[in-house]
Design a protein around this motif. Structure first.
Motif, mmCIF file in Angstrom:
data_model
loop_
_atom_site.group_PDB
_atom_site.id
_atom_site.type_symbol
_atom_site.label_atom_id
_atom_site.label_comp_id
_atom_site.label_asym_id
_atom_site.label_seq_id
_atom_site.Cartn_x
_atom_site.Cartn_y
_atom_site.Cartn_z
ATOM 1 N N ASP A 67 18.511 10.740 0.916
ATOM 2 C CA ASP A 67 17.806 12.090 1.173
ATOM 3 C C ASP A 67 16.228 11.704 0.958
ATOM 4 O OD1 ASP A 67 20.291 13.141 1.063
ATOM 5 O OD2 ASP A 67 20.133 14.594 -0.402
ATOM 6 N N TYR A 68 15.783 10.888 0.061
ATOM 7 C CA TYR A 68 14.431 10.451 0.073
ATOM 8 C C TYR A 68 13.974 9.847 1.248
ATOM 9 C CZ TYR A 68 14.633 12.330 -4.817
ATOM 10 O OH TYR A 68 14.819 13.099 -5.889
ATOM 11 N N THR A 69 14.512 8.645 1.548
ATOM 12 C CA THR A 69 14.049 7.544 2.572
ATOM 13 C C THR A 69 14.296 8.106 3.843
ATOM 14 O OG1 THR A 69 16.138 6.547 2.837
ATOM 15 C CG2 THR A 69 14.727 5.527 0.983
ATOM 16 N N MET A 75 0.776 -1.354 -0.069
ATOM 17 C CA MET A 75 -0.159 -0.149 0.082
ATOM 18 C C MET A 75 0.838 1.194 -0.042
ATOM 19 S SD MET A 75 -3.058 1.042 2.566
ATOM 20 C CE MET A 75 -2.108 1.154 4.086
ATOM 21 N N TRP A 76 1.811 1.369 0.832
ATOM 22 C CA TRP A 76 2.757 2.632 0.904
ATOM 23 C C TRP A 76 3.465 2.675 -0.607
ATOM 24 C CZ3 TRP A 76 3.010 6.565 4.190
ATOM 25 C CH2 TRP A 76 2.333 6.427 5.238
ATOM 26 N N TYR A 77 3.846 1.689 -0.999
ATOM 27 C CA TYR A 77 4.717 1.647 -1.969
ATOM 28 C C TYR A 77 3.965 2.111 -3.355
ATOM 29 C CZ TYR A 77 9.372 0.861 -0.217
ATOM 30 O OH TYR A 77 10.555 1.020 0.423
ATOM 31 N N ALA A 78 2.982 1.530 -3.479
ATOM 32 C CA ALA A 78 1.962 1.664 -4.807
ATOM 33 C C ALA A 78 0.641 2.485 -4.629
ATOM 34 C CB ALA A 78 1.444 0.165 -5.261
ATOM 35 N N GLN A 119 13.423 8.037 -7.516
ATOM 36 C CA GLN A 119 13.837 9.507 -7.674
ATOM 37 C C GLN A 119 13.164 9.942 -8.896
ATOM 38 O OE1 GLN A 119 17.976 8.294 -7.399
ATOM 39 N NE2 GLN A 119 18.026 9.273 -5.349
ATOM 40 N N SER A 120 11.669 9.575 -8.991
ATOM 41 C CA SER A 120 11.190 10.231 -10.228
ATOM 42 C C SER A 120 9.625 10.857 -9.765
ATOM 43 C CB SER A 120 10.906 8.993 -10.941
ATOM 44 O OG SER A 120 10.281 9.234 -12.267
ATOM 45 N N HIS A 121 8.867 11.168 -10.497
ATOM 46 C CA HIS A 121 7.379 11.321 -10.013
ATOM 47 C C HIS A 121 6.728 10.961 -11.018
ATOM 48 C CE1 HIS A 121 7.500 14.434 -13.577
ATOM 49 N NE2 HIS A 121 8.682 14.466 -13.498
ATOM 50 N N SER A 146 2.704 7.974 -3.402
ATOM 51 C CA SER A 146 3.469 6.464 -3.320
ATOM 52 C C SER A 146 4.847 6.564 -2.939
ATOM 53 C CB SER A 146 2.622 5.358 -4.209
ATOM 54 O OG SER A 146 3.183 5.940 -5.515
ATOM 55 N N LEU A 147 5.537 5.674 -2.214
ATOM 56 C CA LEU A 147 6.730 5.633 -2.088
ATOM 57 C C LEU A 147 7.653 5.158 -3.461
ATOM 58 C CD1 LEU A 147 6.926 4.090 1.493
ATOM 59 C CD2 LEU A 147 7.021 6.397 0.834
ATOM 60 N N VAL A 148 6.819 4.542 -4.184
ATOM 61 C CA VAL A 148 7.844 4.230 -5.467
ATOM 62 C C VAL A 148 8.402 5.310 -6.138
ATOM 63 C CG1 VAL A 148 5.750 3.990 -7.130
ATOM 64 C CG2 VAL A 148 7.699 2.487 -7.303
ATOM 65 N N TRP A 149 7.683 6.421 -6.182
ATOM 66 C CA TRP A 149 8.328 7.508 -6.923
ATOM 67 C C TRP A 149 9.430 8.040 -6.224
ATOM 68 C CZ3 TRP A 149 6.275 6.940 -11.170
ATOM 69 C CH2 TRP A 149 4.876 6.599 -11.464
#
Length: 164
Positions: A160-162, A97-100, A137-139, A130-133
């Motif tokens: 820096d993201y995590t 759920m968090w990633y997608a 390191q995208s959007h 969602s965390l996948v982005w």
């Protein structure tokens, strides 16, 4: 944050590898955690048929958190098959759920088809948050906080993201 919310965010941080400050920052205009907690609670309860499963997951996390364990040890303990299939599956679905930004449903294998996972998008906000982005390191298409030309520079470190 409520006790359930504290446990939800803490457990989510342990299972996703993102820091609590990234998942639930002090200044949080998106507030995706408040959308995810009821989705998690309702779906786990419905799918397992056990109205106490979510509380049991949070209790186990809180108990492990109170010990001198590393986040990795807590995550491994939460995903231990000895916890039971429904418990571990709920934790794995939380990660998904968090990633997608979607809730996964596992379609079992049949005589004519292999097992598969399908998912239902929770919301447009969940998709863009969602965390996948961040891992990529995208959007998402059509939604970016980056300035034009950002791709001309090397990306910042993943940490820096995590927050880890």
């Amino acid at each position: 944050m409520s006790n359930d919310m504290d446990n939800f965010v803490g457990l989510s941080a342990v299972l996703t590898g993102f820091s609590q400050e990234v998942l639930a920052p002090d200044l949080d205009p998106v507030d995706i955690k408040s959308e995810y907690l009821p989705v998690f609670t309702a779906n786990v309860t419905k799918e397992s048929g056990d109205p106490s499963l979510v509380a049991g997951i949070f209790q186990k996390y809180a108990m492990l958190q109170s010990q001198t364990l590393t986040p990795q040890q807590i995550g491994e303990a939460m995903l231990d098959p000895a916890n039971g299939e429904a418990f571990v599956l709920a934790c794995r679905k939380l990660i998904f759920m968090w990633y997608a930004g979607a809730w996964p449903t596992i379609a079992p294998a049949s005589a004519t088809a292999q097992a598969s996972t399908v998912s239902d998008l929770i919301s447009a906000k969940a998709y863009t948050a969602s965390l996948v982005w961040q891992v990529m390191q995208s959007h998402p298409m059509g939604d970016s906080n980056y300035r034009y030309g950002y791709w001309n520079k090397p990306p910042v470190p993943l940490s820096d993201y995590t927050g880890q």
